[in-house]
Scaffold this motif. Sequence first.
Motif, mmCIF file in Angstrom:
data_model
loop_
_atom_site.group_PDB
_atom_site.id
_atom_site.type_symbol
_atom_site.label_atom_id
_atom_site.label_comp_id
_atom_site.label_asym_id
_atom_site.label_seq_id
_atom_site.Cartn_x
_atom_site.Cartn_y
_atom_site.Cartn_z
ATOM 1 N N PRO A 248 0.792 -1.236 0.000
ATOM 2 C CA PRO A 248 0.000 0.000 0.000
ATOM 3 C C PRO A 248 0.819 1.279 0.000
ATOM 4 C CG PRO A 248 -0.095 -1.106 2.132
ATOM 5 C CD PRO A 248 0.540 -2.062 1.180
ATOM 6 N N ASP A 249 2.113 1.202 0.326
ATOM 7 C CA ASP A 249 2.944 2.405 0.348
ATOM 8 C C ASP A 249 3.831 2.525 -0.883
ATOM 9 O OD1 ASP A 249 4.632 0.316 0.870
ATOM 10 O OD2 ASP A 249 5.675 1.272 2.543
ATOM 11 N N ALA A 250 3.553 1.723 -1.931
ATOM 12 C CA ALA A 250 4.430 1.698 -3.111
ATOM 13 C C ALA A 250 3.993 2.653 -4.208
ATOM 14 C CB ALA A 250 4.503 0.275 -3.668
ATOM 15 N N TRP A 251 2.889 3.366 -4.026
ATOM 16 C CA TRP A 251 2.355 4.200 -5.097
ATOM 17 C C TRP A 251 2.949 5.600 -5.057
ATOM 18 C CZ3 TRP A 251 -0.979 8.419 -3.885
ATOM 19 C CH2 TRP A 251 -1.345 8.504 -2.535
ATOM 20 N N SER A 252 2.867 6.280 -6.181
ATOM 21 C CA SER A 252 3.331 7.666 -6.257
ATOM 22 C C SER A 252 2.205 8.543 -6.790
ATOM 23 C CB SER A 252 4.572 7.790 -7.135
ATOM 24 O OG SER A 252 4.299 7.399 -8.461
ATOM 25 N N GLN A 253 2.296 9.817 -6.472
ATOM 26 C CA GLN A 253 1.274 10.790 -6.826
ATOM 27 C C GLN A 253 1.886 11.888 -7.682
ATOM 28 O OE1 GLN A 253 -1.402 12.339 -3.650
ATOM 29 N NE2 GLN A 253 -0.525 14.338 -4.124
ATOM 30 N N LEU A 254 1.201 12.249 -8.758
ATOM 31 C CA LEU A 254 1.636 13.368 -9.589
ATOM 32 C C LEU A 254 0.872 14.614 -9.170
ATOM 33 C CD1 LEU A 254 3.406 14.212 -12.016
ATOM 34 C CD2 LEU A 254 1.394 13.868 -13.459
ATOM 35 N N HIS B 32 2.828 25.549 -17.185
ATOM 36 C CA HIS B 32 2.279 24.508 -16.316
ATOM 37 C C HIS B 32 3.455 23.717 -15.752
ATOM 38 C CE1 HIS B 32 0.712 20.311 -15.807
ATOM 39 N NE2 HIS B 32 -0.333 20.929 -15.294
ATOM 40 N N ALA B 33 3.293 23.160 -14.548
ATOM 41 C CA ALA B 33 4.382 22.406 -13.927
ATOM 42 C C ALA B 33 3.844 21.173 -13.228
ATOM 43 C CB ALA B 33 5.132 23.281 -12.920
ATOM 44 N N THR B 34 4.676 20.131 -13.156
ATOM 45 C CA THR B 34 4.335 18.907 -12.435
ATOM 46 C C THR B 34 5.506 18.469 -11.578
ATOM 47 O OG1 THR B 34 5.103 17.436 -14.200
ATOM 48 C CG2 THR B 34 2.780 18.115 -14.266
ATOM 49 N N VAL B 35 5.198 17.719 -10.538
ATOM 50 C CA VAL B 35 6.217 17.090 -9.707
ATOM 51 C C VAL B 35 5.572 15.884 -9.043
ATOM 52 C CG1 VAL B 35 5.722 18.514 -7.662
ATOM 53 C CG2 VAL B 35 7.989 17.453 -7.932
ATOM 54 N N ALA B 36 6.299 14.793 -8.959
ATOM 55 C CA ALA B 36 5.783 13.565 -8.363
ATOM 56 C C ALA B 36 6.353 13.371 -6.967
ATOM 57 C CB ALA B 36 6.121 12.355 -9.232
ATOM 58 N N ASP C 62 -0.471 6.464 -9.643
ATOM 59 C CA ASP C 62 -0.330 5.165 -10.283
ATOM 60 C C ASP C 62 -0.924 4.081 -9.388
ATOM 61 O OD1 ASP C 62 1.661 4.616 -8.333
ATOM 62 O OD2 ASP C 62 3.175 5.530 -9.614
ATOM 63 N N ALA C 63 -0.979 2.879 -9.941
ATOM 64 C CA ALA C 63 -1.568 1.742 -9.235
ATOM 65 C C ALA C 63 -0.564 0.588 -9.262
ATOM 66 C CB ALA C 63 -2.882 1.321 -9.897
ATOM 67 N N PRO C 64 0.345 0.534 -8.294
ATOM 68 C CA PRO C 64 1.400 -0.485 -8.309
ATOM 69 C C PRO C 64 0.850 -1.904 -8.258
ATOM 70 C CG PRO C 64 1.312 0.617 -6.190
ATOM 71 C CD PRO C 64 0.422 1.387 -7.097
ATOM 72 N N LEU C 65 1.362 -2.724 -9.179
ATOM 73 C CA LEU C 65 0.934 -4.118 -9.260
ATOM 74 C C LEU C 65 2.161 -5.023 -9.192
ATOM 75 C CD1 LEU C 65 -1.554 -3.794 -12.268
ATOM 76 C CD2 LEU C 65 -2.118 -3.727 -9.822
ATOM 77 N N VAL C 66 1.949 -6.238 -8.756
ATOM 78 C CA VAL C 66 3.043 -7.189 -8.656
ATOM 79 C C VAL C 66 2.542 -8.600 -8.963
ATOM 80 C CG1 VAL C 66 2.655 -7.599 -6.180
ATOM 81 C CG2 VAL C 66 4.944 -7.990 -7.170
ATOM 82 N N LYS C 67 3.419 -9.395 -9.562
ATOM 83 C CA LYS C 67 3.152 -10.824 -9.748
ATOM 84 C C LYS C 67 4.263 -11.578 -9.041
ATOM 85 C CE LYS C 67 1.780 -14.297 -13.100
ATOM 86 N NZ LYS C 67 1.416 -14.579 -14.493
ATOM 87 N N ARG C 68 3.903 -12.255 -7.955
ATOM 88 C CA ARG C 68 4.895 -12.955 -7.145
ATOM 89 C C ARG C 68 5.473 -14.149 -7.902
ATOM 90 N NH1 ARG C 68 5.348 -8.897 -3.459
ATOM 91 N NH2 ARG C 68 3.294 -8.348 -2.620
#
Length: 299
Positions: free
Chosen positions: A137-143, A265-269, A292-298
């Motif tokens: 749950p803490d692996a996502w980033s926000q733009l 315009h400007a962005t930062v993640a 984003d929506a981090p996904l993983v395949k173990r």
Amino acid sequence: MALSVEDLKLMQGLAQRITATHPRLVNSDASYGELAWNWGRTGGEGEHRLWFSGGELVAWGRAELPRRVRRNDGSVKDITAAYLAYQVAPGHAELVDEVIGWYATTAPGVERSVLPAADDAHALGRWAAHGYEPDAPDAWSQLNERELTEVEEPSLPAGFSFRTAAEVTPEAVVQAQVDAWAPTSYTASSYLGVRRAPGYRADLHVLVEAPDGTMACSAIMWLDEVNATVEFEPVGTHPGHRRQGLARAMVLHGLRLAAAAGARHATVACMGESVPARELYYSAGFRAFSRDAPLVKRR
């Protein structure tokens, strides 16, 4: 084979086209500036593939495979999983399955992660169909984004001053990055690569110099002239100079420089769970735009 600068420019071109029409579908590590930053600092290492339609790039994938990374403090970090950065043009959504298949054959037998855009419902459905699940749950980033109208004039504490990479030595620029992100694998060679990356401008690489000559914080801005938008990546502060308002002042100063260079315009993640980073950017006028929506395949 390392990613060539010619292929990087094609990938940046796709990022610009998607930014113009579907900005919420620009994946993590697939923006104009992020592509340049990652290519420069890594030398384009990793496996990659490009997909074309009618001579135009419409999709790409770049896989980072398990490896050992040596860091500036003498330590090593063993990366045992694979990570995919990718982008698919909205009009060619059927290629998502091809990207997924290519990733599986390129990184077999290991844990595989990916960061599709949270608003990309089609891609999320296809990744799920191939067995990918939500990551930690803490692996996502926000733009975050803001317009460049009425940018506040920045103020620094006495003795501190704004600089650009065009005004200080390369050694000072590298040390600023190393200090902010230690331990790190970033070196003088990494910076040479960043300077070669399409879109890099030393006059838009901003720093704050402390009274003792230390570079207290730094940020690179990547100006996408097609969309008149500028992206901050990376932004970092020396541990000994945090909580003094330096990063906020630097970001505001950078915004004013970017506006003078033609950006509107400007962005930062930031990492979604990083409250200090998020509050820093909010204090400089940014607001959340997408994630984003981090996904993983173990294994």
